[in-house]
Design an enzyme around this catalytic site. Structure first.
Site, PDB file in Angstrom:
ATOM      1  N   LYS A   1      37.039  43.254  51.971  1.00 23.08           N
ATOM      2  CA  LYS A   1      35.837  42.475  51.645  1.00 23.08           C
ATOM      3  C   LYS A   1      35.685  41.333  52.648  1.00 23.08           C
ATOM      4  O   LYS A   1      34.595  41.077  53.162  1.00 23.08           O
ATOM      5  CB  LYS A   1      35.928  41.900  50.217  1.00 23.08           C
ATOM      6  CG  LYS A   1      35.679  42.940  49.134  1.00 23.08           C
ATOM      7  CD  LYS A   1      36.006  42.420  47.733  1.00 23.08           C
ATOM      8  CE  LYS A   1      35.890  43.544  46.718  1.00 23.08           C
ATOM      9  NZ  LYS A   1      36.345  43.194  45.375  1.00 23.08           N
TER      10      LYS A   1
ATOM     11  N   ASP B   1      29.425  39.417  41.497  1.00 23.90           N
ATOM     12  CA  ASP B   1      29.909  40.608  40.787  1.00 23.90           C
ATOM     13  C   ASP B   1      28.962  41.025  39.658  1.00 23.90           C
ATOM     14  O   ASP B   1      29.064  42.135  39.139  1.00 23.90           O
ATOM     15  CB  ASP B   1      31.267  40.296  40.131  1.00 23.90           C
ATOM     16  CG  ASP B   1      32.438  40.859  40.908  1.00 23.90           C
ATOM     17  OD1 ASP B   1      32.270  41.900  41.552  1.00 23.90           O
ATOM     18  OD2 ASP B   1      33.519  40.242  40.857  1.00 23.90           O
TER      19      ASP B   1
ATOM     20  N   GLN C   1      38.868  38.496  41.925  1.00 27.80           N
ATOM     21  CA  GLN C   1      39.305  39.896  41.905  1.00 27.80           C
ATOM     22  C   GLN C   1      40.013  40.214  40.591  1.00 27.80           C
ATOM     23  O   GLN C   1      40.900  39.476  40.143  1.00 27.80           O
ATOM     24  CB  GLN C   1      40.237  40.151  43.109  1.00 27.80           C
ATOM     25  CG  GLN C   1      40.656  41.598  43.300  1.00 27.80           C
ATOM     26  CD  GLN C   1      39.515  42.528  43.711  1.00 27.80           C
ATOM     27  OE1 GLN C   1      38.527  42.108  44.298  1.00 27.80           O
ATOM     28  NE2 GLN C   1      39.654  43.798  43.391  1.00 27.80           N
TER      29      GLN C   1
HETATM   30  N1  GUN Z   1      38.441  45.112  40.537  1.00 22.44           N
HETATM   31  C1  GUN Z   1      38.025  46.394  40.660  1.00 22.44           C
HETATM   32  N2  GUN Z   1      36.690  46.446  40.923  1.00 22.44           N
HETATM   33  C2  GUN Z   1      36.267  45.173  40.973  1.00 22.44           C
HETATM   34  C3  GUN Z   1      34.992  44.587  41.222  1.00 22.44           C
HETATM   35  O1  GUN Z   1      33.980  45.263  41.435  1.00 22.44           O
HETATM   36  N3  GUN Z   1      34.971  43.227  41.195  1.00 22.44           N
HETATM   37  C4  GUN Z   1      36.062  42.481  40.939  1.00 22.44           C
HETATM   38  N4  GUN Z   1      35.924  41.159  40.901  1.00 22.44           N
HETATM   39  N5  GUN Z   1      37.265  42.988  40.697  1.00 22.44           N
HETATM   40  C5  GUN Z   1      37.361  44.333  40.725  1.00 22.44           C
END
Ligand code: GUN
Length: 300
Positions: free
Chosen positions: A54, A121, A98
């Site tokens: 990311k 998100d 995350q």
């Molecule tokens: N863990 C797995 N997928 C995601 C996501 O799309 N966002 C976040 N913040 N954590 C994750």
């Protein structure tokens, strides 16, 4: 019928390219550089890889990446303090924590502490509610990526019968709400659903997010339908000793029946980060009172 392959990898690359152009114009015309803060707590190896990717792609489109890697023993209070600081930092327009978090931290309290307009998100209850009401909202990245691929393949989705397999807060539920917002007739199936194959056989659009390797077989799928595979499972081949990533869909069977299908890898996966960048661009524009859709997301 042999399905056409929906190339999410190429689509996502095109999106990132378009976002890079938007970011460069935003800098030139308004002096704003979008910033994305990503918070990781602990040492989960998969999460570390996601966060690194990311950050790299954030920089590649010309945005600023702020990474906060906190130790496993971080307290909920300490994490809430960091979120508060990021909420108030004018250089950080998007904030992503995350998941999963360590067990001693309450996920819901953390998600609720994120400022809804920085919630790239789309997990904050305010954004969840707005999406459920059919209003504009920050939308979770994976279902948003699926929707973009579906619209690119089918054009208008109005009146289509859609089945979403899985009811998670991250994919299944927002996917169902997005399809409803596009005027589909939506069914959500899950582990307690009866007659699952009949449901699958009936629909024009099948989105699967259950994480069960190769569960969906060729005879489950309606000929000509569009199949979107969100599943990512690592399976081990005992003959070669190597690992391999597969989706929820038995690709070799279903690709002979469906009209179009996403591969795994190279389908939905790359769309998730591209949509995260689109959401970050949008957040930075909206925080500054500008219209914030990128070229690829403006019709959503
Ligand atoms: N863990 C797995 N997928 C995601 C996501 O799309 N966002 C976040 N913040 N954590 C994750």
């Amino acid at each position: 019928m042999v399905a056409s392959v929906i190339d999410g990898k190429a689509f996502a690359a095109g999106m990132r390219n378009s976002i890079a152009g938007d970011v460069s114009r935003l800098k030139e015309q308004h002096g704003i550089t979008p910033g994305l803060a990503v918070v990781l707590v602990g040492q989960d190896p998969a999460s570390e890889i996601y966060v690194r990717n990311k950050a790299r792609m954030t920089r590649e489109v010309g945005m600023v990446s702020f990474r906060h890697h906190l130790p496993q023993h971080t307290t909920q209070k300490e994490l809430l303090q960091l979120i508060e600081n990021i909420n108030n930092d004018p250089l950080m327009h998007g904030l992503l924590v995350q998941l999963p978090l360590p067990a001693h931290i309450d996920e819901e309290s953390i998600i609720t502490a994120i400022r809804p307009d920085k919630d790239v998100d789309g997990f904050h209850p305010s954004n969840v509610g707005r999406l459920a009401m059919g209003k504009s909202a920050m939308v979770p990245c994976t279902p948003l990526g699926c929707l973009m691929l579906l619209k690119d393949e089918l054009g208008s989705l109005a009146g289509k019968n859609a089945l979403v397999l899985g009811r998670s807060n991250i994919v299944g539920k927002p996917m169902a709400n997005l399809l409803l917002r596009e005027h589909c007739t939506v069914t959500v199936a899950h582990s307690r659903t009866r007659d699952l194959i009949e449901h699958c056989n009936r629909v024009d659009i099948l989105v699967s997010a259950v994480g069960r390797p190769s569960m969906i077989k060729g005879n489950w799928v309606r000929p000509g339908s569009v199949v979107i595979d969100v599943g990512i499972s690592r399976i081990h081949n005992s003959k070669t000793g190597k690992g391999r990533i597969v989706g929820d869909v038995d690709y070799s069977e279903v690709s002979q029946v469906a009209g179009a299908i996403t591969p795994v890898p190279g389908g939905v996966g790359p769309m998730t980060i591209a949509c995260l960048l689109a959401n970050t661009y949008r957040a930075s524009c909206q925080i500054h009172g500008l219209k914030g859709e990128t070229g690829t997301t403006q019709e959503l």
